[in-house]
Design a protein around this motif. Structure first.
Motif, short mmCIF file in Angstrom:
data_model
loop_
_atom_site.label_atom_id
_atom_site.label_comp_id
_atom_site.label_asym_id
_atom_site.label_seq_id
_atom_site.Cartn_x
_atom_site.Cartn_y
_atom_site.Cartn_z
N VAL A 8 10.24 12.52 8.77
CA VAL A 8 9.80 12.65 7.38
C VAL A 8 8.55 11.78 7.14
CG1 VAL A 8 10.48 12.20 4.98
CG2 VAL A 8 12.13 13.22 6.59
N TYR A 9 8.55 10.59 7.72
CA TYR A 9 7.43 9.66 7.54
C TYR A 9 6.30 9.97 8.53
CZ TYR A 9 10.34 6.55 4.62
OH TYR A 9 11.12 6.02 3.63
N GLN A 10 6.63 9.85 9.82
CA GLN A 10 5.58 9.91 10.86
C GLN A 10 5.03 11.32 11.03
OE1 GLN A 10 4.53 7.11 12.15
NE2 GLN A 10 6.09 5.91 11.11
N ASN B 81 6.52 12.87 -0.29
CA ASN B 81 6.38 11.46 -0.68
C ASN B 81 6.02 10.61 0.53
OD1 ASN B 81 7.52 12.42 -3.03
ND2 ASN B 81 9.24 11.00 -3.05
N GLU B 82 6.90 10.70 1.53
CA GLU B 82 6.82 9.73 2.63
C GLU B 82 5.67 10.02 3.59
OE1 GLU B 82 8.29 7.23 2.03
OE2 GLU B 82 9.96 7.80 0.74
N GLY B 83 5.34 11.30 3.77
CA GLY B 83 4.21 11.64 4.64
C GLY B 83 2.91 11.09 4.06
N PHE B 84 2.69 11.31 2.77
CA PHE B 84 1.48 10.82 2.12
C PHE B 84 1.44 9.28 2.09
CE2 PHE B 84 1.01 15.13 0.37
CZ PHE B 84 -0.36 15.30 0.37
N ALA B 85 2.57 8.65 1.79
CA ALA B 85 2.58 7.18 1.70
C ALA B 85 2.34 6.57 3.08
CB ALA B 85 3.90 6.69 1.10
N THR B 86 2.87 7.21 4.13
CA THR B 86 2.63 6.72 5.48
C THR B 86 1.16 6.92 5.86
OG1 THR B 86 4.91 7.24 6.09
CG2 THR B 86 3.33 6.97 7.91
N VAL C 96 0.85 -1.21 0.00
CA VAL C 96 0.00 0.00 0.00
C VAL C 96 0.88 1.25 0.00
CG1 VAL C 96 -1.54 1.36 1.49
CG2 VAL C 96 -2.04 -1.06 1.04
N HIS C 97 1.93 1.23 0.82
CA HIS C 97 2.84 2.37 0.92
C HIS C 97 3.50 2.65 -0.44
CE1 HIS C 97 5.93 4.84 3.17
NE2 HIS C 97 6.59 4.58 2.05
N GLU C 98 4.10 1.64 -1.02
CA GLU C 98 4.85 1.86 -2.28
C GLU C 98 3.92 2.18 -3.44
OE1 GLU C 98 7.81 2.37 -1.69
OE2 GLU C 98 8.14 1.21 0.14
N LEU C 99 2.73 1.60 -3.44
CA LEU C 99 1.78 1.92 -4.53
C LEU C 99 1.23 3.34 -4.35
CD1 LEU C 99 -0.01 -1.53 -5.01
CD2 LEU C 99 1.72 -0.49 -6.49
N ALA C 100 1.05 3.80 -3.10
CA ALA C 100 0.61 5.19 -2.88
C ALA C 100 1.63 6.17 -3.43
CB ALA C 100 0.38 5.44 -1.39
N HIS C 101 2.91 5.77 -3.39
CA HIS C 101 3.96 6.63 -3.95
C HIS C 101 3.77 6.86 -5.45
CE1 HIS C 101 6.76 7.44 -0.73
NE2 HIS C 101 7.03 6.17 -0.48
N GLN C 102 3.03 6.01 -6.13
CA GLN C 102 2.86 6.23 -7.57
C GLN C 102 2.20 7.59 -7.80
OE1 GLN C 102 4.22 3.92 -9.83
NE2 GLN C 102 4.99 3.04 -7.93
ZN ZN Z 1 8.03 5.57 1.14
#
Ligand code: ZN
Length: 476
Positions: free
Chosen positions: A406-408, A355-360, A332-338
């Motif tokens: 960056v993520y959380q 990138n990482e905020g949205f994917a998380t 889900v995370h890596e596909l959201a990055h698309q």
């Molecule tokens: Zn990511």
């Protein structure tokens, strides 16, 4: 392909950087009359504050044509890169990024060009300067055993040699380990990647497989990526792969390649859910941005390193022998990055929280959707984690690009936006943001301005506290 005109402050700094980089980067020193006045050389960096040598100045790539041949036994990669670009300055010379490897004949528009190497910079001096606005074709023949690089956070990337092939991972600056180019996310381009491997092996890359032909004991795979792609999202995996080709109910072609050593039941179950995940994400984020999808599940022995990467069309998951090689959440995370990263790509590396905020956040939504942890609980856990508060999301150092803030904390910015805007307006934002940057680039400042424009709300205080503030707010 730089879809939008130069923008301050990044681009405004270019002339300065150009002067500085040419004198300090170790790029060959020009004789006083060279380059001639009025013919500034291309800079050795794109002006990224965190990665001054990443990318280059003076041109904009439209297309990479990579013609590669790999010998897994010796690890030797032999290639020709044909780079079609437009000069944005008078180019008496220009740079490409390339780590290791030996450069052979280089031509510009068919005429032999002089070259020099220094660190990861390859300087090309065309026989005739390329005029501003002119389209040109640089052809670079190269060969060697590509290097495994260590990036500033200690991660290993670039080119992983495996027992039966190789895996290329390039975020942030690993693509220069296997092809010369303008290795910065601001210069997106189309690609044709052709790879010759011994019969029995498969070569998987981005985009669509246009042809697979065999001759003389070798198989040639021709991969085509029509939509602009950042260099860090380019991938190549060579090895024994089990390939499944199918289509989603919506008709999107899927190409999933799995190294049998990474083929455990949980991984297989997760991969079967790709159509469902893409449909769910399309409902949240808007139409899927590319012409094909899938996944590459590789095998890197434990301890080799490697990270899951949202390679365009086809994320890469380097299994390490400990099942599962992939779970649904990571997928889900890596596909959201698309949508967030591959479609709307950061202008500079410090904007990678986009990138990482949205994917998380997408993972938080998925967990709730699956009947697991609620978004509120995920947000509370992130809020409570001291590691998430080490620095504001949009100001990592090069070594902190993929650190918890960056993520959380990046996801917490979105959580707070949802609270401030309410569900319907926030849902609109989730769809509108990638759609506003079709195959483009965007910065943190673009994001905050976009939120204001879209919602008509003054979000200054929210961003000051959650996006830019140093201290953790008193409460969630
Ligand atoms: Zn990511």
């Amino acid at each position: 392909m730089r879809p939008r005109p130069p923008r301050a402050p990044l681009r405004a700094a270019l002339p300065l950087l150009l002067a500085c980089c040419l004198s300090c980067s170790g790029a060959p020193r020009a004789a006083p009359s060279e380059p001639p006045p009025g013919s500034p050389a291309g800079a050795s960096g794109a002006g990224d504050p965190l990665f001054p040598q990443a990318g280059n100045g003076g041109y904009d790539v439209a297309h990479y044509g990579l013609d590669l041949s790999y010998d897994p036994g010796s690890g030797q990669l032999t290639g020709t890169a044909v780079i079609t670009a437009t000069a944005t300055a008078d180019l008496g010379r220009f740079n490409l990024d390339l780590a290791g490897l030996t450069v052979g004949r280089v031509t510009v528009d068919g005429r032999p060009a002089a070259t020099a190497r220094s660190g990861t910079e390859l300087t090309v001096r065309p026989a005739r300067p390329v005029a501003p606005g002119a389209r040109f074709e640089a052809t670079v023949a190269y060969a060697g055993v590509p290097e495994l690089l260590t990036d500033p956070d200690g991660s290993r990337e670039g080119w992983f040699r495996t027992d039966d092939g190789a895996v290329a991972l390039g975020e942030p600056v690993g693509s220069m380990a296997w092809f010369p180019g303008d290795d910065h996310p601001s210069d997106k381009a189309a690609y044709d990647i052709t790879v010759s491997v011994p019969d029995g092996l498969t070569a998987v890359s981005n985009g669509e497989l246009n042809a697979r032909t065999g001759a003389g004991g070798r198989t040639v795979f021709r991969w085509h990526t029509g939509e602009p792609m950042a260099t860090y999202l380019a991938t190549l995996a060579i090895g024994h792969y089990t390939v499944t080709r199918s289509r989603t109910p919506a008709g999107l072609p899927l190409y999933v390649a799995v190294d049998p050593r990474s083929d455990d039941p949980r991984t297989a179950a997760a991969l079967r859910r790709i159509p469902e995940i893409l449909a769910w994400e399309s409902g949240l984020f808007g139409p899927y941005p590319f012409t094909s999808a899938g996944a590459i599940v590789a095998h890197l022995p434990k301890g080799e390193g490697g990270y899951a990467l949202e390679a365009q069309n086809r994320p890469v998951f380097p299994g390490d022998g400990v099942p599962p090689a992939v779970d649904a959440g990571t997928l889900v995370h890596e596909l959201a990055h698309q949508w967030f990263g591959d479609e709307a790509t950061p202008s500079r590396w410090q904007d990678v929280w986009l990138n990482e905020g949205f994917a998380t956040y997408a993972q938080w939504l998925w967990q709730e959707h699956e009947g697991g942890e609620s978004v509120d609980r995920s947000a509370a856990a992130a809020f409570a984690d001291p590691a998430a508060w080490a620095f504001p999301p949009a100001s990592p150092t090069a070594a902190q690009l993929f650190a918890p803030p960056v993520y959380q904390r990046g996801a917490l910015v979105l959580y707070e936006l949802r609270r401030a805007l309410g569900g319907p307006l926030f849902s609109k934002l989730l769809r509108a943001w990638p759609a506003a940057h079709p195959h483009g680039n965007a910065s943190t400042a673009d994001f905050t301005a976009f939120c204001r424009r879209l919602t008509g709300k003054d979000l200054t205080a929210l961003f000051a506290e959650w996006l830019y503030g140093r201290a953790r707010p008193a409460r969630l």
